[in-house]
Design a protein around this motif. Structure first.
Motif, PDB file in Angstrom:
ATOM      1  N   ASN A 451      -7.087  18.714   0.899  1.00  8.33           N
ATOM      2  CA  ASN A 451      -7.004  17.262   0.881  1.00  8.33           C
ATOM      3  C   ASN A 451      -7.013  16.789   2.326  1.00  8.33           C
ATOM      4  OD1 ASN A 451      -6.407  14.560   0.674  1.00  8.33           O
ATOM      5  ND2 ASN A 451      -4.702  14.816  -0.758  1.00  8.33           N
ATOM      6  N   GLU A 452      -8.128  16.259   2.754  1.00  7.14           N
ATOM      7  CA  GLU A 452      -8.287  15.865   4.156  1.00  7.14           C
ATOM      8  C   GLU A 452      -7.259  14.818   4.576  1.00  7.14           C
ATOM      9  OE1 GLU A 452     -11.662  13.757   7.006  1.00  7.14           O
ATOM     10  OE2 GLU A 452     -12.198  14.465   4.997  1.00  7.14           O
ATOM     11  N   SER A 453      -6.853  13.961   3.666  1.00  8.84           N
ATOM     12  CA  SER A 453      -5.908  12.909   4.014  1.00  8.84           C
ATOM     13  C   SER A 453      -4.454  13.396   4.012  1.00  8.84           C
ATOM     14  CB  SER A 453      -6.051  11.725   3.044  1.00  8.84           C
ATOM     15  OG  SER A 453      -5.762  12.136   1.721  1.00  8.84           O
TER      16      SER A 453
END
Length: 616
Positions: A451-453
């Protein structure tokens, strides 16, 4: 760009002369050599010039290697890859020296010779060489490749090269045929019969009191990772995959296939006793553990040959094994900037319409093209060389621009560990999740994609650099590298069974730059000619219409709707039941004894119950 690269190549050549480098030449002919590595089973191993194991190769930084490989097999192709070497064109090297069949070269046919000729001006440390044809190195076509450095940033009295590997008693091609079949619908990997330490079992190394030793550990196996630990001694990690690291002290090492770790060990001050040097299979990688498989091997650290041999030695837990995410390169190279190009690769293992279990990146299982990818890049029309279509849609081709920051996101939708290796580069390990195999309060274990965020850990200021890294079961990895080495670079799982299942992608890196400086040797072309492989064309071998991919090798079609892995297992068990039934009828007709119906019923009941558990 061409002028700049030409200048760089000239400077590199002059620097090599100034350093007084040497040229090391080898003439190797492959062939079968009957050996008994573990003392339990005699088999045919692959050696050179009638000798097995192949020799370790020792070079100095800046040296040139010329290795002439002649195929002495009667009915097999072959090749060599120099694992961990970048073959960087800015250092005077060529992509055609990298080795994997149908990526950077044509297969070497029986009786033919390919000449590997390159320098190693910038790299130093622990590497190895091995066949990159099928799962061929499983049968011993491999050796250590050590590049010595006069400016090593650590001191020691003596060094030792230690190869650990798994051993299969069956020939690799037989094990592979039994693996990639509809009769193995779960994709259970072949289980090795043993593990070796420097190509034997129950080996020993000798220590002298108070000396400091550099131990270069290499996992040159096909499948299983191994834990390495030494009784009452500590390891100080100083090099990983040819990269010097900030010294890190540990009690236990974990090496996936393809990985290398060099450690300093200070010997005891006395010589009263000997100590155990243990190697242990990561049994979590095995679907089944045969009763005769010895998971641990006890090797000896010998101080005193008159003293008793050390007993086997065990750890209560392997939790102390070094996690390479928390290592740092000695260079202090900072985290690469935000990427210019993100490549997301989802790892899945599944069945296709032929019933065989395959491995996939983004639903594509690698199938090699009709001509090497390098030849497509070298001969394509200039306006099409960056078009991924001409490289085929079954090689997972990604075209990279020169100098851009590339980020690879690997999401594992499989519960197995996968050691991923990138040719031509070291990458930064930006994120490395733990495994997610345990059930939680919220439900059963499930894959956790990146999850990049909301990354799971902070990005390191100076991430670890290496060329082979473990992707944990149901977990994820984020890697970064700079596309500053034009070439065709394969990225693949180094569990060789998984590579043969198709777990690979090819990075088409700066092909426009590559073709300005790479020249195909006459030997390269001759090997292709002898293999009856065209030297011009797209992935399907078409040179008249470069966008026409008719005849391109493809993965099998998907399973028919409603036919799942569970269905295949049920079908297999039903077939077994039918055969059993026929057998009992024949037995009943031929003998006057009374059939034990209750025994047969319970046996079949257990078989069906077991199949439901495995397929569920």
């Amino acid at each position: 760009m061409q002028r700049i690269l030409g200048l760089v190549l000239t400077i590199a050549a002059l620097a090599q002369v100034a350093l007084g480098s040497q040229t090391h030449e080898y003439n190797f002919t492959t062939g079968w050599v009957r050996k008994n590595p573990d003392g339990m089973h005699e088999k045919q191993m692959i050696g050179f010039n009638g000798v097995w194991p192949p020799p370790d190769i020792h070079l100095n930084k800046g040296d040139r290697l010329i290795l002439r490989l002649t195929n002495g097999f009667e009915n097999l192709t072959t090749s060599l890859h120099f694992h961990g070497l970048s073959h960087n064109i800015t250092q005077g090297n060529l992509n055609q020296m990298d080795g994997p069949e149908m990526v950077t070269q044509c297969p070497i046919m029986p009786g033919d010779t390919f000449v590997y000729n390159f320098t190693v001006p910038e790299q130093a440390g622990t590497f190895w060489y091995h066949s990159h044809s099928g799962a061929q190195y499983t049968d011993g076509m491999r050796g250590a490749l050590i590049i010595h450095d006069d400016e090593e940033p650590f001191e020691y009295d003596e060094e030792m090269v230690i190869q650990v590997t798994d051993l299969y008693h069956k020939p690799y091609y037989q094990a592979l045929d039994e693996f990639l079949t509809r009769y193995n619908p779960t994709g259970a990997e072949p289980v090795p019969e043993n593990i070796l330490f420097n190509n034997t079992v129950n080996a020993s190394i000798s220590f002298e009191p108070s000396k400091v030793y550099l131990l270069r550990f290499l996992n040159v196996g096909t499948f299983v990772s191994q834990y390495i630990f030494m009784e009452d001694h500590e390891f100080t990690i100083v090099e990983v995959d040819g990269v010097y690291v900030q010294p890190n002290t540990t009690d236990v090492l974990y090496l996936g296939t393809g990985q290398r770790t060099s450690v300093l060990v200070r010997a005891k001050s006395g010589s009263e006793k000997n100590y155990a040097l243990m190697q242990t299979i990561d049994q979590t990688m095995l679907d089944v553990i045969p009763p005769n498989l010895q998971l641990n091997r006890t090797n000896q650290v010998v101080y005193n040959r008159s003293a008793p041999a050390a007993d086997e030695y065990f750890l209560d837990t392997y939790d102390a094994a070094t996690n390479d995410f928390y290592l740092s390169p000695l260079s202090g190279k900072p985290l690469f900037p935000e990427p210019d190009y993100r490549i997301k690769l989802d790892v899945v293992m599944d069945n296709l319409g032929d019933g065989v279990n395959y491995a996939f990146f983004n639903n594509v299982s690698y199938v090699h093209p009709k001509i090497p990818t390098l030849l497509t890049a070298m001969t394509a029309p200039k306006e099409l060389v960056k078009n991924p279509m001409i490289y085929g849609d079954n090689v997972n081709a990604f075209v990279l621009e020169y100098g851009e920051i590339v980020e690879i996101v690997l999401n594992n939708y499989d519960d197995g560990r996968h050691p991923f290796h990138l040719h031509g580069h070291n990458f930064q390990i930006v994120q490395k999740s733990p495994s997610f195999l345990e059930d939680t309060e919220d439900g059963p274990a499930e894959p956790v994609p990146y999850n990049e965020s909301a990354p799971l850990m902070d990005f390191p200021e100076s991430p670890m650099l290496r060329d082979t890294v473990i992707l944990e079961g149901n977990g994820h990895l984020v890697l970064r590298f700079v596309a500053d080495n034009p070439g065709m670079w394969i990225f693949h799982c180094h569990v060789d069974w998984h590579l043969e299942q198709g777990l690979a992608a090819v990075f088409i890196e700066a092909p426009d730059v590559l073709r300005e400086v790479e020249q195909l040797s006459e030997n390269f072309k001759q090997v292709c000619y002898n293999a009856n492989i065209p030297t011009v064309g797209n992935a399907a071998g078409n040179k008249d219409n470069w966008l026409d991919l008719t005849g391109l090798p493809k993965q099998p079609k998907p399973l028919p709707n409603g036919f799942t892995l569970k269905g295949y297992v049920a079908f297999a068990v039903s077939s077994m039941v039918a055969v059993w039934g026929l057998y009992t009828i024949v037995q009943y007709g031929l003998h006057e004894t009374t059939q034990d119906d209750e025994l047969i019923y319970n046996t079949l009941k257990n078989l069906l119950k077991e199949s439901e558990q495995n397929s569920g």
